[in-house]
Design a protein around this motif. Structure first.
Motif, PDB file in Angstrom:
ATOM      1  N   GLY A  20     -16.307  -4.389   3.575  1.00 52.94           N
ATOM      2  CA  GLY A  20     -15.269  -4.599   3.776  1.00 52.94           C
ATOM      3  C   GLY A  20     -14.299  -3.363   3.492  1.00 52.94           C
ATOM      4  N   VAL A  21     -14.913  -2.125   3.166  1.00 54.46           N
ATOM      5  CA  VAL A  21     -14.231  -0.859   3.156  1.00 54.46           C
ATOM      6  C   VAL A  21     -14.439  -0.137   4.304  1.00 54.46           C
ATOM      7  CG1 VAL A  21     -14.053   1.066   2.148  1.00 54.46           C
ATOM      8  CG2 VAL A  21     -14.217  -0.901   0.596  1.00 54.46           C
ATOM      9  N   PHE A  22     -13.276   0.217   4.868  1.00 55.76           N
ATOM     10  CA  PHE A  22     -13.105   1.095   6.051  1.00 55.76           C
ATOM     11  C   PHE A  22     -12.910   2.420   6.171  1.00 55.76           C
ATOM     12  CE2 PHE A  22     -12.412  -3.802   6.538  1.00 55.76           C
ATOM     13  CZ  PHE A  22     -13.438  -3.956   7.459  1.00 55.76           C
ATOM     14  N   VAL A  23     -13.577   3.363   7.122  1.00 54.84           N
ATOM     15  CA  VAL A  23     -13.137   4.713   6.783  1.00 54.84           C
ATOM     16  C   VAL A  23     -11.771   5.056   7.090  1.00 54.84           C
ATOM     17  CG1 VAL A  23     -13.785   5.279   9.359  1.00 54.84           C
ATOM     18  CG2 VAL A  23     -13.961   6.971   7.482  1.00 54.84           C
ATOM     19  N   ASN A  24     -10.954   4.208   7.864  1.00 50.13           N
ATOM     20  CA  ASN A  24      -9.643   4.625   8.246  1.00 50.13           C
ATOM     21  C   ASN A  24      -8.932   4.080   7.056  1.00 50.13           C
ATOM     22  OD1 ASN A  24     -10.851   2.300   9.397  1.00 50.13           O
ATOM     23  ND2 ASN A  24      -9.304   2.556  11.129  1.00 50.13           N
ATOM     24  N   GLN A  25      -9.333   3.593   6.037  1.00 46.56           N
ATOM     25  CA  GLN A  25      -8.281   2.972   4.797  1.00 46.56           C
ATOM     26  C   GLN A  25      -8.676   3.802   3.664  1.00 46.56           C
ATOM     27  OE1 GLN A  25      -9.394  -1.146   4.959  1.00 46.56           O
ATOM     28  NE2 GLN A  25      -7.419  -1.496   5.830  1.00 46.56           N
ATOM     29  N   THR A  26      -7.559   4.406   2.815  1.00 46.98           N
ATOM     30  CA  THR A  26      -7.828   4.928   1.628  1.00 46.98           C
ATOM     31  C   THR A  26      -6.818   4.076   0.660  1.00 46.98           C
ATOM     32  OG1 THR A  26      -5.987   6.534   2.163  1.00 46.98           O
ATOM     33  CG2 THR A  26      -8.487   7.293   2.707  1.00 46.98           C
ATOM     34  N   ALA A  27      -7.428   4.117  -0.298  1.00 49.08           N
ATOM     35  CA  ALA A  27      -6.627   3.195  -1.522  1.00 49.08           C
ATOM     36  C   ALA A  27      -5.993   4.320  -2.351  1.00 49.08           C
ATOM     37  CB  ALA A  27      -7.678   2.308  -2.219  1.00 49.08           C
ATOM     38  N   ASP A  36      -8.517   6.733  -3.630  1.00 51.21           N
ATOM     39  CA  ASP A  36      -8.922   7.866  -2.516  1.00 51.21           C
ATOM     40  C   ASP A  36      -8.017   8.738  -2.283  1.00 51.21           C
ATOM     41  OD1 ASP A  36     -11.202   6.002  -2.281  1.00 51.21           O
ATOM     42  OD2 ASP A  36     -10.274   4.727  -1.015  1.00 51.21           O
ATOM     43  N   LEU A  37      -8.522   9.934  -1.969  1.00 46.57           N
ATOM     44  CA  LEU A  37      -7.854  11.248  -1.493  1.00 46.57           C
ATOM     45  C   LEU A  37      -7.505  11.035   0.101  1.00 46.57           C
ATOM     46  CD1 LEU A  37      -9.317  13.986  -3.461  1.00 46.57           C
ATOM     47  CD2 LEU A  37      -6.846  13.079  -3.923  1.00 46.57           C
ATOM     48  N   HIS A  93       0.650  -1.307  -0.122  1.00 48.01           N
ATOM     49  CA  HIS A  93       0.022  -0.028  -0.020  1.00 48.01           C
ATOM     50  C   HIS A  93       0.784   1.113   0.082  1.00 48.01           C
ATOM     51  CE1 HIS A  93      -3.346  -2.522   1.954  1.00 48.01           C
ATOM     52  NE2 HIS A  93      -3.321  -2.895   0.711  1.00 48.01           N
TER      53      HIS A  93
END
Lengths: 565, 565
Positions: B521-528, B532-533, B165
């Motif tokens: 399976g997508v979490f607010v604390n993760q950005t891709a 994602d910005l 990542h």
């Protein structure tokens, strides 16, 4: 799920007729978008004075503004005084006063219209900005009068640089703002295969959002040309713009503000998205406004001292500055000696050298230069020939007045007098009489010979011919000057590839814009919208360039709203 | 005329073999360029741990580094001491020391290689950066160990977030840097018809040039993920990068520096374009380095206090900060109550909430919420159900340890203890034993019920369930929090379109990134990366977003060389 842009409200529906009509600007926007990429020549604004008739409409409009005296900005809240003491460099007071705001009232009012302006989206904002520009363009002769009688530019220059060329720069800024705001798609879909755990799907909406009030601090000499890029870049990215003109050059920007307010209101937006903050001479209101917490962006053209102050103190804002530099010409050799002399003579004379881009330090080898048609010319011969070229260019007073314009303020004349003591005068500055305005102060360029470079800027019709030990020495001087003082322009004349390469190298190292071997109708002190960057933003003369992506990307942020899709 | 990029020198010719091989990265660059535009899912770096074998190579490499003790950066000049006192949050000292530089020696040396790196041009720089990333990716298991034992992240998270990542974020930065540097064509031709005066023709060369030393001030918790974007954005735009890691998380960035130096040298560039500046704990060398005149760019992740200090004092540089915010969840209603609880429980637990993106303030109407499958749930029931979901998620110690990781430093534990006094404890934090590292401090999340929002950040496994008068009241609280403290993330749960619209409106007004109705399976604390910005750069939590055009455009300037054409 809501649309990316909210459903139309009553106010939105009302704006449709105006917006529908402004769709005609879409073609202009598209051409501008193409041209900021190709950097070819293009302008929707005619530059030939004939395109604007005999100027009588402008003169009449200017007379009416002076007659009226008070320049109203209808509906602008918080005006606590009327100020203004502009005096035309052609010798008469304008007699116009402008609204002086109470920032505690005006600034919050400017933010009220932001959500609707933001929700309008990049395209509507761009088309509205293009309508503002179209209305400004329709009144170019009036702007020409306003620019002429605040800056001292000669009429044709005021018309061109203050009119179509400034409008081009504004359009260029709108195009960059639109391009950068639309780099991310408005809506995206994302799918990530997770093997036997299936596929994760998300959708995202991306909305460019403004950052706060944008403060434009105008300059005395090019209020529209230097002001329009920041004005339109900020407005097109959704920010309200507060215009604080130079107290000696209020009228051109006051007209701009009024036209913008009218256009915004007609489209159903809050006219307070654009407002005027005139100051009394010597009030120094820029200092106060620049530190306001509402102010998130500042565009400034003017002295290094105040530009540095802004960069160091207005840390709550992103500050774009164009300050002063010491512009240098390196003369090594030429294959068109007369072309070079004529080109330089014009550059030194145009608007009496009162441009941030006018050359100041001419570095010439003490041993002279080689020319193809005129053989070897000694240092003294080069300087004398340049003086001769200036004299020929400015021999006729009427023609000279039309090129030189008037001295913008007494500080320039004082500096000019002092400069005669800095070396041997190779060309004395003479006074020119204006055929129409006997009270205008008009001066031809002074050329002073020196052995040492002059380290600080001498704004005005002042050039120094400096004898350097060699071209290599000149390049060292250039590098030192760029590093310590910066420059808006560098110019070079050489027929030697290795010298050219070294000159390019210095300009790349020190981040300066370079023009090579200009001998015809393009001058180092002129940059064309869409094709030429004005300043590099990378040396002490300026921290921004007109206009590149870096000039617009800090003016907005992108909000991403993501949802399982 | 010289080429835009100078003719190859001997050094250039030597680099050709390496560069030719690195042309294979061009396809990766092209896909990255396409993906920063489409924002779809893509990564060249596998994220499944199985792709990296059993981790033994990483463990062996980590052991060897500890065995060696002194982490050499061969050839880096100006080292005046060897410093380092990292202690793994899993309970043992790393025993590694790193070069501490004399900036008066190191900084000038870092600038020496700039002209060749600049002249290499955007593509060669991008390909070199991609080769650095490829070599980093080849050593992902080693980076996983380094990240795990400096940040306390559990192994799988250290592998993924610290490996692929982070590499994705670096690649994304390279792509943005390349895209922005190539917006202007390298060479352009310009022709302006002048009627009977003929046609003016000019040509221009445009060269992106770097601005100066870029200082990366690393953070304790995500040294590579937060560090790679600025590192690669600056290097790809031609700037030398000085890496000043957090004194507790040096190793991951030290490995990065060494790999970058090796790669640069192999390509014939000066390895000193990248250098390491380790500091002794408590030395505060970031303050000194940040004010150096050579430093033109600063990337910082860390406390609001020091971030604000940098923004206010390092005015000679462009400062990119990610500071602290107060992340809020607005819970109004949901059509998947269990999904919501499970998603939130995971977000609160992951890495013990030691993420700048972890939710802190959960705003829940005092009157409860509506759910589709579970009917009306009171405030107390929602909180109890969330506590139950956390307990279920973390019921097994081994599994819990694999999700929570270790507490990064004692300040977090102290904060956690103090937070129990801030309201009624709805879920107590418990201590978890690590199966392998008995000395690791591992804690589950604390949930405290309150009537008033908590205004400042409580970094760590600390969440507040706040009873608001209504959802409208929650939106007011959210707006106030965003305005005064900012947030890296906002999360919302609602089935009501008008609530969703209002929530989006607040986030647009206050420039915050919003995730809606995350139940899978997508979490607010993760950005891709690419999609994602990370942060908006428009509220007090950060002044930059990872990664957008605004993150790269200030890192270079464009020099235009124009000639009659």
């Amino acid at each position: 799920m809501p649309d990316r842009y909210p459903t139309m409200t009553a106010a939105d529906e009302e704006l449709v007729p105006a917006m529908t009509s402004w769709q005609r600007h879409r073609a202009t926007l598209d051409t501008a978008l193409e041209t900021i990429r190709t950097r070819s020549y293009w302008s929707p604004h005619p530059e030939h004075p004939k395109a604007y008739g005999d100027g009588s409409t402008g003169a009449a409009a200017f007379a009416a503004l002076r007659e009226r005296g008070r320049f109203e900005a209808p509906g602008q809240p918080g005006t606590d005084a009327w100020v203004g003491a502009e005096v035309s460099p052609y010798g008469f007071p304008l007699g116009i006063t402008y609204p002086h705001p109470d920032p505690d009232v005006l600034l919050p009012a400017m933010l009220a219209g932001v959500p609707a302006w933001r929700d309008a989206g990049p395209e509507r904002r761009a088309l509205t900005c293009l309508e503002i520009l179209a209305r400004i363009a329709d009144r170019t002769p009036e702007f020409a009068q306003a620019v002429m009688h605040t800056t001292g530019q000669a009429y044709v220059m005021a018309l061109q640089a203050g009119g179509p060329h400034a409008q081009d720069r504004g359009l260029e800024a709108v195009a960059h703002a639109y391009a950068e705001q639309t780099r991310l798609p408005g809506h995206t879909e994302w799918a990530k295969e997770q093997g036997r755990r299936g596929t994760l799907r998300m959708t995202s909406d991306h909305t460019p959002v403004p950052v706060g009030v944008s403060l434009l601090i105008g300059c005395n000499t090019f209020p529209t040309w230097n002001g329009f890029p920041g004005f339109f870049a900020s407005l097109a990215t959704g920010n309200p713009v507060l215009v604080k003109p130079h107290p000696r050059a209020v009228l051109p920007l006051a007209l701009t503000v009024r036209i913008a307010r009218e256009t915004l209101a007609e489209a159903g937006f809050d006219p307070n998205l654009v407002a005027l903050a005139a100051e009394a001479e010597g009030e120094g209101s820029a200092r106060t406004l620049a530190l306001r917490p509402e102010v998130a962006l500042i565009d400034y053209t003017g002295s290094t001292e105040f530009g540095d102050w802004l960069e160091q103190h207005a840390v709550q804002a992103r500050v774009f500055t164009e300050k002063a530099g010491v512009n240098t010409v390196v003369i090594d050799s030429t294959d068109d000696y007369r072309g070079m002399l004529g080109n330089l003579a014009f550059s030194l004379s145009l608007y009496s050298g009162q441009m941030c881009t006018t050359p100041q330090n001419l570095l010439i080898p003490a041993g002279g230069i080689t020319t193809e048609n005129d053989g070897h010319r000694t240092f003294d011969e080069v300087v004398a020939d340049l003086a001769g070229a200036v004299n020929r260019l400015l021999g006729d007073d009427t023609r000279a007045a039309g090129l030189l314009g008037a001295i913008v303020n007494p500080a320039v004349t004082e500096r000019l007098e002092r400069a005669t003591g800095l070396g041997e005068v190779a060309l004395a500055s003479r006074t020119v009489d204006h055929p129409e305005y006997p009270d205008a102060t008009i001066r031809t360029p002074l050329i002073v010979k020196r052995k040492e470079p002059v380290e600080n800027e001498h704004f005005g019709p002042i050039a120094f011919a400096i004898a350097t030990a060699s071209t290599r020495d000149a390049l060292d001087v250039l590098r030192r000057t760029l590093r310590t003082r910066g420059a808006m322009t560098v110019s070079g004349y050489t027929t030697a590839p290795e010298v050219e390469r070294a000159l390019v190298g210095v300009c790349l190292d020190e981040r300066a814009q370079l023009s090579l071997n200009l001998t015809g109708g393009v001058f180092v002190n002129q940059t064309a919208a869409f094709a030429d960057l004005h300043g590099s933003g990378g040396n002490p003369a300026a921290n921004a360039a007109l206009v590149d992506a870096a000039f617009v990307t800090p003016r907005f942020r992108t909000v991403q709203v993501r949802r399982p899709g």
